[in-house]
Design an enzyme around this catalytic site. Structure first.
Site, mmCIF file in Angstrom:
data_model
loop_
_atom_site.group_PDB
_atom_site.id
_atom_site.type_symbol
_atom_site.label_atom_id
_atom_site.label_comp_id
_atom_site.label_asym_id
_atom_site.label_seq_id
_atom_site.Cartn_x
_atom_site.Cartn_y
_atom_site.Cartn_z
ATOM 1 N N SER A 145 5.082 -15.504 -28.035
ATOM 2 C CA SER A 145 4.274 -15.163 -26.852
ATOM 3 C C SER A 145 4.098 -16.435 -26.031
ATOM 4 O O SER A 145 4.218 -17.548 -26.572
ATOM 5 C CB SER A 145 2.890 -14.670 -27.301
ATOM 6 O OG SER A 145 2.002 -14.587 -26.200
ATOM 7 N N TYR A 158 -4.829 -14.926 -32.491
ATOM 8 C CA TYR A 158 -3.534 -14.612 -31.868
ATOM 9 C C TYR A 158 -2.827 -15.898 -31.445
ATOM 10 O O TYR A 158 -1.659 -16.128 -31.791
ATOM 11 C CB TYR A 158 -3.758 -13.695 -30.665
ATOM 12 C CG TYR A 158 -2.483 -13.175 -30.044
ATOM 13 C CD1 TYR A 158 -1.730 -12.200 -30.695
ATOM 14 C CD2 TYR A 158 -2.025 -13.648 -28.819
ATOM 15 C CE1 TYR A 158 -0.548 -11.717 -30.133
ATOM 16 C CE2 TYR A 158 -0.853 -13.167 -28.253
ATOM 17 C CZ TYR A 158 -0.120 -12.201 -28.909
ATOM 18 O OH TYR A 158 1.051 -11.721 -28.348
#
Ligand code: NAP
Length: 260
Positions: A145, A158
């Site tokens: 990401s 995350y």
């Protein structure tokens, strides 16, 4: 000759979103697929589409938070299709599943996120490596990401998991580069999937704007990306043409990181 003719690929999180798009793109390039995620019905839909186009797709429902199933997963693919030649570590838990400032962060959610987003890719990579080393050919692709490179507000687990995933990618890439195995990561920006919809809802509520205003303001493109815009890079990284792409973390983010 197609780009991935007869290659055996294991894709995690293949039931929807980015993993689904990668599965369909790999199948179109001739790969034989093993698809995993928890939701069997979603896997069946993707596999059905692949089979009706003449392709091969095996479904293996599993929870990647359960360490015990990971080795078994790789062994099941080997038994049915042959050793895994391409591993796509795509399954992930988003910050959207439990957004919170660190001071109030759920320790259980931290553990679960690290397990699915970081430890499972490590253990699955470890499990496929012996077969790849024997063959002197392999491709491991992480779906990381942009939050592997920048922080994620209220998404500490995350961002930590994705930063960790890039560290793992680069380290493994160095270790196996001479063995015909490449390890790389794709770093998407906001992609129009279930995971991102929930995050957009959270941020829209937090900022007092509409869903649409939040979604369109996320990138210089003025929109989120579609899963089908991520898949072609995965196909390329999995192909022979990408033999010299080693340890990279490639952004497809509609210009988010470029603008700082
Ligand atoms: P998604 O539509 O929610 O899909 C996530 C996939 O992962 C699903 O197939 C889900 O299936 C699977 N999964 C989640 N937890 C799992 C578990 N414990 N065991 C097995 N499978 C599990 O999300 P997505 O946006 O496509 O995300 C795919 C990857 O892209 C993730 O790694 C995510 O971090 C990354 N990414 C997404 C964006 C974005 O904006 N969408 C941006 C950057 C990076 P089940 O729920 O059925 O298990």
């Amino acid at each position: 000759m197609k780009l991935l003719d007869n290659r055996v690929a294991l894709i995690t999180g293949a039931g929807r979103g980015i993993g689904r798009a990668i599965a369909l793109a790999f199948a179109a390039e001739g790969a034989r697929l093993a698809l995993t995620a928890r939701t069997a019905s979603e896997l069946d839909e993707v596999a059905g589409q692949i089979r009706s186009a003449g392709g091969t797709a095996l479904t293996l429902p599993a929870d990647l938070a359960n360490r015990a199933v990971l080795q078994q997963l790789v062994a099941s693919v080997a038994k049915s299709l042959g050793p895994v030649e391409i591993l796509v570590n795509n399954a992930g838990i988003g910050s959207s599943a439990g957004p919170s400032p660190v001071v109030d962060f759920s320790d259980d959610f931290w553990e679960q996120t690290l397990q699915v987003n970081l430890t499972a890719p490590y253990l699955l990579s470890k499990a496929v490596l012996p077969g790849m080393l024997a063959k002197k050919w392999g491709r491991i692709i992480m779906i990381a990401s942009i939050n592997g490179k920048i922080g994620a507000l209220h998404g500490a687990a995350y961002a930590a998991s994705k930063h960790g995933l890039l560290g793992f990618t680069r380290t493994l890439a160095i270790e196996v580069a001479k063995e015909g195995i490449t390890v790389n990561a794709i770093c998407p920006g906001p992609v129009h999937t279930l995971m991102n919809d929930v995050r957009v809802q959270y941020d829209a509520r937090r900022k007092g704007v509409t869903f649409e205003e939040q979604a369109t303001g996320l990138t210089p493109l003025g929109r989120r990306l579609e899963p089908e815009e991520i898949a072609p890079l995965a196909v390329y990284l999995a192909s022979d043409a990408a033999a010299s792409v080693v340890g990279q973390a490639i952004n497809i983010d509609g210009g988010v990181l470029m603008t700082g």
